[in-house]
Design a protein around this motif. Sequence first.
Motif, PDB file in Angstrom:
ATOM      1  N   ARG A  86       0.708  -1.494   0.496  1.00 37.57           N
ATOM      2  CA  ARG A  86       0.311  -0.206   0.092  1.00 37.57           C
ATOM      3  C   ARG A  86       0.897   1.062  -0.056  1.00 37.57           C
ATOM      4  NH1 ARG A  86      -5.490   0.568   3.564  1.00 37.57           N
ATOM      5  NH2 ARG A  86      -5.495   2.329   2.243  1.00 37.57           N
ATOM      6  N   THR A  87       0.345   2.342   0.153  1.00 42.69           N
ATOM      7  CA  THR A  87       1.458   3.327  -1.000  1.00 42.69           C
ATOM      8  C   THR A  87       1.705   4.651   0.985  1.00 42.69           C
ATOM      9  OG1 THR A  87       1.003   5.394  -1.399  1.00 42.69           O
ATOM     10  CG2 THR A  87      -1.127   5.223  -0.873  1.00 42.69           C
ATOM     11  N   VAL A  88       2.541   4.342   0.820  1.00 41.85           N
ATOM     12  CA  VAL A  88       3.018   4.839   2.265  1.00 41.85           C
ATOM     13  C   VAL A  88       2.764   6.441   2.608  1.00 41.85           C
ATOM     14  CG1 VAL A  88       5.092   6.079   2.043  1.00 41.85           C
ATOM     15  CG2 VAL A  88       5.482   4.988   4.068  1.00 41.85           C
ATOM     16  N   SER A  89       2.279   6.772   1.991  1.00 41.28           N
ATOM     17  CA  SER A  89       0.999   8.534   2.011  1.00 41.28           C
ATOM     18  C   SER A  89      -0.296   8.414   2.620  1.00 41.28           C
ATOM     19  CB  SER A  89       1.037   8.987   0.814  1.00 41.28           C
ATOM     20  OG  SER A  89      -0.166   8.431  -0.441  1.00 41.28           O
ATOM     21  N   SER A  90       0.084   6.663   2.686  1.00 41.96           N
ATOM     22  CA  SER A  90      -1.723   6.488   3.579  1.00 41.96           C
ATOM     23  C   SER A  90      -1.356   6.786   5.587  1.00 41.96           C
ATOM     24  CB  SER A  90      -2.624   5.481   3.398  1.00 41.96           C
ATOM     25  OG  SER A  90      -2.359   4.973   1.925  1.00 41.96           O
ATOM     26  N   TYR A  91      -0.409   6.871   5.821  1.00 43.81           N
ATOM     27  CA  TYR A  91       0.186   6.227   7.092  1.00 43.81           C
ATOM     28  C   TYR A  91       1.400   7.574   7.596  1.00 43.81           C
ATOM     29  CZ  TYR A  91      -0.868   1.560   5.816  1.00 43.81           C
ATOM     30  OH  TYR A  91      -1.232   0.286   5.066  1.00 43.81           O
ATOM     31  N   ILE A  92       1.234   7.403   8.773  1.00 45.33           N
ATOM     32  CA  ILE A  92       1.578   8.232   9.893  1.00 45.33           C
ATOM     33  C   ILE A  92       2.997   7.234   9.773  1.00 45.33           C
ATOM     34  CG2 ILE A  92       2.196   8.817  12.345  1.00 45.33           C
ATOM     35  CD1 ILE A  92       0.240  10.745  10.382  1.00 45.33           C
ATOM     36  N   MET A  93       4.075   7.801   9.565  1.00 45.32           N
ATOM     37  CA  MET A  93       5.363   6.754   9.834  1.00 45.32           C
ATOM     38  C   MET A  93       6.190   7.213  10.975  1.00 45.32           C
ATOM     39  SD  MET A  93       4.861   4.429   7.630  1.00 45.32           S
ATOM     40  CE  MET A  93       6.631   3.723   7.581  1.00 45.32           C
ATOM     41  N   GLY A  94       7.089   5.167  11.640  1.00 43.70           N
ATOM     42  CA  GLY A  94       7.940   6.103  12.709  1.00 43.70           C
ATOM     43  C   GLY A  94       9.351   5.512  12.802  1.00 43.70           C
ATOM     44  N   TRP A  95      10.348   5.704  12.893  1.00 38.05           N
ATOM     45  CA  TRP A  95      11.400   4.698  13.458  1.00 38.05           C
ATOM     46  C   TRP A  95      11.697   4.948  14.696  1.00 38.05           C
ATOM     47  CZ3 TRP A  95      14.184   2.227  10.062  1.00 38.05           C
ATOM     48  CH2 TRP A  95      14.607   3.081   8.809  1.00 38.05           C
ATOM     49  N   PHE A  96      11.715   3.803  15.634  1.00 36.37           N
ATOM     50  CA  PHE A  96      11.756   3.234  16.850  1.00 36.37           C
ATOM     51  C   PHE A  96      13.059   1.640  17.323  1.00 36.37           C
ATOM     52  CE2 PHE A  96       7.704   3.474  18.868  1.00 36.37           C
ATOM     53  CZ  PHE A  96       6.694   3.880  17.145  1.00 36.37           C
ATOM     54  N   ARG A  97      14.247   2.338  17.577  1.00 36.58           N
ATOM     55  CA  ARG A  97      15.091   1.055  17.978  1.00 36.58           C
ATOM     56  C   ARG A  97      14.827   0.465  19.656  1.00 36.58           C
ATOM     57  NH1 ARG A  97      19.635   6.291  19.355  1.00 36.58           N
ATOM     58  NH2 ARG A  97      18.693   6.845  21.840  1.00 36.58           N
ATOM     59  N   GLN A  98      15.388  -0.778  19.873  1.00 40.44           N
ATOM     60  CA  GLN A  98      15.662  -1.262  20.692  1.00 40.44           C
ATOM     61  C   GLN A  98      17.144  -2.196  20.736  1.00 40.44           C
ATOM     62  OE1 GLN A  98      12.832  -4.794  20.039  1.00 40.44           O
ATOM     63  NE2 GLN A  98      12.623  -5.522  22.206  1.00 40.44           N
ATOM     64  N   ALA A  99      17.618  -1.318  21.534  1.00 39.89           N
ATOM     65  CA  ALA A  99      18.712  -1.952  22.591  1.00 39.89           C
ATOM     66  C   ALA A  99      19.008  -3.435  23.186  1.00 39.89           C
ATOM     67  CB  ALA A  99      19.877  -1.307  23.063  1.00 39.89           C
ATOM     68  N   PRO A 100      19.701  -4.167  23.822  1.00 45.22           N
ATOM     69  CA  PRO A 100      19.149  -5.391  23.678  1.00 45.22           C
ATOM     70  C   PRO A 100      19.227  -5.439  25.477  1.00 45.22           C
ATOM     71  CG  PRO A 100      21.584  -5.341  22.932  1.00 45.22           C
ATOM     72  CD  PRO A 100      21.135  -4.032  22.561  1.00 45.22           C
ATOM     73  N   GLY A 101      18.198  -5.562  25.993  1.00 45.33           N
ATOM     74  CA  GLY A 101      17.637  -5.825  27.630  1.00 45.33           C
ATOM     75  C   GLY A 101      16.381  -4.315  27.832  1.00 45.33           C
ATOM     76  N   ALA A 102      17.062  -3.952  26.757  1.00 54.72           N
ATOM     77  CA  ALA A 102      15.731  -2.878  26.809  1.00 54.72           C
ATOM     78  C   ALA A 102      14.527  -2.985  26.042  1.00 54.72           C
ATOM     79  CB  ALA A 102      16.208  -1.466  26.225  1.00 54.72           C
ATOM     80  N   GLU A 103      13.377  -1.685  26.350  1.00 54.18           N
ATOM     81  CA  GLU A 103      12.319  -1.824  25.446  1.00 54.18           C
ATOM     82  C   GLU A 103      12.125  -1.268  24.427  1.00 54.18           C
ATOM     83  OE1 GLU A 103       9.579  -1.920  29.780  1.00 54.18           O
ATOM     84  OE2 GLU A 103       9.183  -0.370  28.546  1.00 54.18           O
ATOM     85  N   ARG A 104      11.739  -0.951  23.296  1.00 57.16           N
ATOM     86  CA  ARG A 104      11.553  -0.699  22.096  1.00 57.16           C
ATOM     87  C   ARG A 104      11.393   1.040  22.441  1.00 57.16           C
ATOM     88  NH1 ARG A 104       9.123  -3.200  16.719  1.00 57.16           N
ATOM     89  NH2 ARG A 104      10.890  -5.173  17.939  1.00 57.16           N
ATOM     90  N   GLU A 105      12.052   1.844  22.236  1.00 58.98           N
ATOM     91  CA  GLU A 105      11.743   3.658  21.976  1.00 58.98           C
ATOM     92  C   GLU A 105      11.079   4.433  20.656  1.00 58.98           C
ATOM     93  OE1 GLU A 105      14.769   5.135  24.196  1.00 58.98           O
ATOM     94  OE2 GLU A 105      16.494   4.832  22.686  1.00 58.98           O
ATOM     95  N   PHE A 106      10.568   4.845  21.181  1.00 55.57           N
ATOM     96  CA  PHE A 106      10.331   6.346  20.184  1.00 55.57           C
ATOM     97  C   PHE A 106      11.882   6.767  19.556  1.00 55.57           C
ATOM     98  CE2 PHE A 106       7.807   8.496  17.479  1.00 55.57           C
ATOM     99  CZ  PHE A 106       8.791   9.803  17.694  1.00 55.57           C
ATOM    100  N   VAL A 107      12.044   6.907  17.971  1.00 54.89           N
ATOM    101  CA  VAL A 107      12.910   7.770  18.125  1.00 54.89           C
ATOM    102  C   VAL A 107      12.863   8.933  17.294  1.00 54.89           C
ATOM    103  CG1 VAL A 107      14.871   7.972  15.980  1.00 54.89           C
ATOM    104  CG2 VAL A 107      14.748   5.548  17.995  1.00 54.89           C
ATOM    105  N   ALA A 108      11.708   8.741  16.018  1.00 57.12           N
ATOM    106  CA  ALA A 108      11.328   9.778  15.037  1.00 57.12           C
ATOM    107  C   ALA A 108       9.962   9.375  14.637  1.00 57.12           C
ATOM    108  CB  ALA A 108      11.849  10.551  14.446  1.00 57.12           C
ATOM    109  N   GLY A 109       9.054  10.298  14.042  1.00 59.98           N
ATOM    110  CA  GLY A 109       7.477   9.885  13.855  1.00 59.98           C
ATOM    111  C   GLY A 109       7.699  11.660  12.624  1.00 59.98           C
TER     112      GLY A 109
END
Length: 124
Positions: free
Chosen positions: A27-50
């Motif tokens: 599907r075209t990506v223009s339909s969505y809000i997009m985000g980047w997340f990251r997850q380090a070992p032993g850590a929770e997934r965290e928001f980076v940018a949207g």
Amino acid sequence: QVQLIESGGGLVQAGGSLRLSCAASGRTVSSYIMGWFRQAPGAEREFVAGISRSGGTTSYADSVKGRFTISRDNAKNTLYLQMNSLKPEDTAVYYCAASISARVVVTPVSYHSWGQGTQVTVSS
């Protein structure tokens, strides 16, 4: 449903730069809000940018403000994350994600489609 594939990760020295890409299909990506997340070992997934659907609104985690830039090219169905002045604490698996939310959101549960992730390692 949209399928997402990240690329561009790797090993870089502290102070260096990387550019991550996230290619979308289905599907075209223009339909969505997009985000980047990251997850380090032993850590929770965290928001980076949207970023909003048009690209006109962006949001960043405090830890990356001024160093990272999120952008999108809806014509190419691709999301980007330019990462400058990288630090060892930026080491993580980075994921792109899509959301049907009306605005940029920062919680992982708000995103329904995820890529497989790309490893970023920053050496000191």
